[in-house]
Write an enzyme that holds these catalytic residues in place. Structure first.
Site, PDB file in Angstrom:
ATOM      1  N   HIS A 105       0.319  -1.032   7.881  1.00 42.15           N
ATOM      2  CA  HIS A 105       0.387  -1.775   9.139  1.00 42.15           C
ATOM      3  C   HIS A 105       0.159  -3.265   8.902  1.00 42.15           C
ATOM      4  CE1 HIS A 105      -0.174  -2.245  13.550  1.00 42.15           C
ATOM      5  NE2 HIS A 105      -0.985  -3.225  13.169  1.00 42.15           N
ATOM      6  N   GLU A 106      -0.910  -3.608   8.185  1.00 43.86           N
ATOM      7  CA  GLU A 106      -1.217  -5.028   7.995  1.00 43.86           C
ATOM      8  C   GLU A 106      -0.183  -5.709   7.096  1.00 43.86           C
ATOM      9  OE1 GLU A 106      -3.246  -6.010  10.075  1.00 43.86           O
ATOM     10  OE2 GLU A 106      -4.186  -4.096  10.542  1.00 43.86           O
TER      11      GLU A 106
END
Length: 869
Positions: free
Chosen positions: A296-297
């Site tokens: 996600h990051e």
């Protein structure tokens, strides 16, 4: 509270009067008195020579304009107004901050022995006076100075360009980020760490250095995080054609962190929960969570960093899209069906609950008081479902064309949700005018479906009516564009092709009106419909399925999600039915054919083990409570417990055989092995309620060679209140008390303890356990958050003790960590949905909180909305 916080409105957005093209930051780090020198290159955009900068809790030391002292300014509690500026100027501001006293964990603070920052959403204003808004994009150059022995690693965004030492035992490193970014993406970390290093060669042949910084002694526990990062970089190139753009990518794991992780450009700061793992300290869920959050990051590098959001009302532009991307990443690498089931569970539980409560809001809110309160399951998870619906309507090829056009138009800018939808629309040629309502309309639509088969005409009609109930923030609702995925089955399990006007039609129906009828031709027998396949829209489905039809779909549906969903609907019918029976003073009943249906799934060798585990898992209390206008805590809890014990008793032989068959001698984290452990431990969870339960659970705990099996045994002992529970809890605590992150699992079990003295044990744990600290968000969420969220009978006890305890905790956190306090107060906010006695006690606690003199804006917004109900 000194003054009433004021709401901000999306429609009031105006461009800034100035921008900052470049900023040079120098941090002279000291525990209680860090000096921050910010040299900004300011450019006037509007007809105003007054610059208003944001600030919070800063000591102003000096202001210079083009090198000269400047006294034409006015300082207030949260703003610095500088007057008479030239059109272009070099603005120098020197501030003093106290990282050690910063318990709110926003801005610059100490985490253990390290300095670190958290600037999203509005934390940069706690570092220096600045245009702290996401539509001001500047190139950052950062110099970090600190004691060389205590802080050998000095990190910030971008590429490392210079370093040196001073003559007083200190050293410095200069970083430069070539990509303009808003201040919320700034990061700084200084500390002494173990470092895991690797390399990644991009598809264009560029070598990127990868570094993960962890506390001393945790080097080996960072291996999976590095593997996940490399997998993320490779996947984003292959699926989306997106390549990393700096020479180095760094991740730092810190123990004190309000969020899960933060995508700061080139330097991600992570909650250690989402970095550290080995088979002795982390469960399969931890491994999968690390993979998802690392992904996600990293994916934010393009969907959030290279293209950021114009204002915070557009938060779902980056978060909804990036959640969709990380869900696709996890699905491509693992089990698509299981990932989809887990994602839908969040929507049907926490998100539907939010839609029906006082904090209901669209994925793009129109009004906000405290931005931290809108990092919600609606913005993130429902936001992802909106992106997924667009993907369903456009298809993969057109969706990727839309992504390409989106980046071509908006790379290096601050964009809006409308910009994204326009790119999808223009690239595909598909009209999304009505679909846009998903961005502005809150609430959960209800699809009520009826069917009619005409044997003589061989036609089958589905009539779909949509209705979105009024929500706390919006009373009037419009018809949405809902993609409705259906499939029809013949009695022998054969799929019936959907035809209209002699032509094959797509399985995804476009529901756009309050009521529509879809007629299918050449249907030679009355079919069994599979509706809302893959959960094609975040809606509640109402259709009068018979038990036989649902049992049929559990066996014959071609889509695994649809099989699981049929089982959930079957369970839901009998959970609802039995809640009514309990309320009427009757015993629960679970017909033999229901038990046989689940027996059939358990014994089906053709199904993936992880999928069977999901089918056998009962809906959560939180999901079930959302089905009722008035929540009967005791009846729901009793029904879920008795259905579980009934299934355990009736399926004991099959559960036992499966449990023993799936025993593993070695631990691996491939998805097949994870699935087998998942099913084995679901079986153990049922078997814990049988005569052999205590012996099985105790044996598994002592024989376990991995944390997954250890925690499965402890959770089973806890839920079934087995005699071995206390000895297992003591053994675990004795072994892991030195490691707070690993102890979080133990704290969560204490928080969910169904025993009547659970609250006394929690208070004792808080006061005496060496690993617990209320200052640490992970510890607090694990012990106290679990009690609030997942221990309904004890939290909602009619004595009111649970509510009073919640009030005590939230009052304390309001002073030390308002963001964490606001997250904890959710447990009190839906008081109108409980019986009169509980309503009165819940409301009393909310009224005490709202009367606090020092009430934070984070809590003010939630409390006032709750009390408006």
């Amino acid at each position: 509270m000194a003054q009433t916080p004021q709401a901000k409105y999306r429609n009031d957005y105006t461009q800034p009067s100035h921008t900052i093209t470049d900023i040079e930051l120098t941090f002279d780090l000291h525990d209680t008195a860090t000096t921050v020198t910010a040299v900004s290159y300011v450019k006037q955009l509007a007809d105003s020579n007054t610059l208003c900068l944001h600030g919070d809790g800063l000591t102003l030391e000096a202001i210079k304009v083009d090198g000269a002292d400047w006294d034409a300014y006015e300082q207030s509690q949260d703003q610095l107004e500088i007057r008479d500026l030239p059109v272009h100027c070099e603005l120098t501001i020197i501030t003093l901050v106290n990282p050690e006293a910063n318990t709110a964990l926003e801005g610059l603070y100490k985490s253990g022995g390290a300095f670190c920052t958290q600037c999203e959403a509005e934390g940069f204003r706690r570092i220096t006076y600045y245009l702290d808004r996401p539509d001001v994009l500047a190139k950052f150059t950062t110099t970090v100075i600190a004691d060389k022995n205590a802080y050998p690693y000095l990190l910030s965004n971008g590429n490392r360009i210079e370093d040196g030492v001073t003559d007083n035992g200190r050293h410095w490193v200069k970083w430069q980020d070539p990509h303009p970014k808003p201040s919320y993406l700034f990061a700084l970390v200084a500390g002494d760490f173990d470092v895991r290093r690797d390399q990644y060669t991009t598809k264009s042949g560029r070598d990127v250095t990868l570094e993960i910084f962890v506390d001393k002694g945790n080097h080996e526990r960072s291996k999976h995080a590095m593997t996940s990062l490399i997998n993320s970089m490779k996947w984003d190139e292959e699926r989306f054609g997106l390549e990393y753009d700096l020479d180095i990518y760094m991740i730092v794991a810190v123990d004190f962190f309000n969020m899960g992780a933060m995508e700061n450009k080139g330097l991600n700061v992570f909650n250690s929960k989402y970095v550290l793992a080995d088979d002795q300290s982390a469960t399969d869920s931890d491994y999968l969570g690390i993979e998802a959050v690392i992904g996600h990051e990293y994916f934010h590098n393009w969907t959030g960093n290279r293209v950021t959001c114009r204002d915070w009302f557009q938060l779902s532009l980056k978060e909804g899209l990036t959640v969709f991307r990380d869900q696709e990443f996890s699905s491509d690498l693992g089990s698509r069906a299981v990932n989809r089931i887990n994602n839908v569970g969040v929507i049907r539980g926490a998100q539907f609950q939010q839609d029906s409560g006082p904090m209901s809001h669209p994925i793009r809110p129109d009004k906000v008081i405290e931005m931290n309160n809108f990092y919600t399951v609606t913005v993130y998870e429902k936001g992802s479902e909106v992106i997924r619906m667009m993907h369903t309507l456009l298809g993969e090829t057109n969706f990727q064309k839309g992504m390409t056009l989106y980046f071509e138009r908006h790379d290096g800018t601050a964009a809006t949700c409308e910009d994204f939808v326009c790119a999808m629309e223009d690239a595909s040629g598909i009209d999304l005018a009505q679909f846009r309502l998903w961005y502005s309309q809150s609430g959960t639509p209800i699809l009520t479906v009826s069917s009619n088969y005409d044997a003589s005409a061989q036609t089958y009609a589905l009539t779909v009516a949509q209705h979105t109930p009024a929500t706390h923030d919006q009373k009037d609702k419009q018809a949405l564009h809902i993609p409705f995925d259906v499939e029809l089955y013949a009695s022998d399990g054969r799929v019936i092709e959907l035809q209209r006007n002699g032509e094959k039609v797509d399985n995804v129906l476009n529901v756009t009106q309050d009521s529509q009828t879809f007629v299918f031709e050449n249907v030679t027998e009355c079919p069994i419909p599979s509706l809302l396949r893959e959960f094609s829209a975040p809606v509640k489905l109402v259709y009068d399925y018979s038990d036989e039809e649902l049992t049929f779909l559990m066996v014959h549906a071609t889509n695994e999600f649809a099989r699981w969903d049929a089982g959930q609907m079957l369970l839901a019918k009998y959970i609802r039915h039995n809640v009514e029976r309990v309320q009427a003073g009757k015993d629960i009943e679970l017909p033999e054919h229901i038990i046989d249906a689940f027996r059939g799934v358990l014994l089906n060798d053709s199904l993936e083990a992880a999928f069977i585990a999901e089918v056998l898992t009962l809906p959560s209390y939180n999901e079930v409570s959302g089905w009722f206008d008035t929540i009967d805590v005791d009846a729901i809890t009793q029904v879920l417990h008795e259905i579980k014990t009934t299934l355990a008793a009736e399926l004991v032989d099959e559960l036992s055989a499966t449990y023993h068959t799936l025993k593993q001698t070695t631990y691996t984290i491939d998805h097949a092995a994870i699935g087998q452990r998942s099913l084995r431990n679901v079986c153990l969870g049922y078997l814990a309620f049988t005569e052999a339960g205590n012996q099985l659970v105790e044996a598994q705990y002592h024989d376990a060679n991995n944390m997954t099996d250890t925690m499965a045994a402890m959770n089973a002992a806890n839920r079934a209140q087995l005699p071995c529970r206390e000895s297992l809890m003591k053994d675990y605590s004795d072994k892991w008390s030195h490691d707070g992150l690993v102890m979080d699992k133990w704290f969560a079990i204490q928080g969910t303890n169904p025993a009547s003295d659970a609250l006394d044990v929690i208070r004792q744990t808080m006061s005496s356990h060496p690993a617990f600290s209320l200052k640490n968000p992970n510890r607090t969420r694990s012990l106290i958050g679990a009690f609030f969220r997942a221990n309904p009978v004890n939290f909602h006890t009619t004595t009111g003790e649970g509510y009073q305890f919640a009030g005590e905790i939230i009052r304390e956190l309001n002073s030390s960590n308002p963001q964490l306090a606001a997250g904890m107060v959710d447990a009190l906010m839906q008081f109108p949905r409980y019986d009169k006695q509980r309503q009165t006690m819940l409301k009393a606690e909310l009224e005490k909180l709202v009367a606090l003199d020092n009430l934070s804006s984070d809590l003010y917004e939630k409390l006032t909305k709750a009390l408006e109900q």
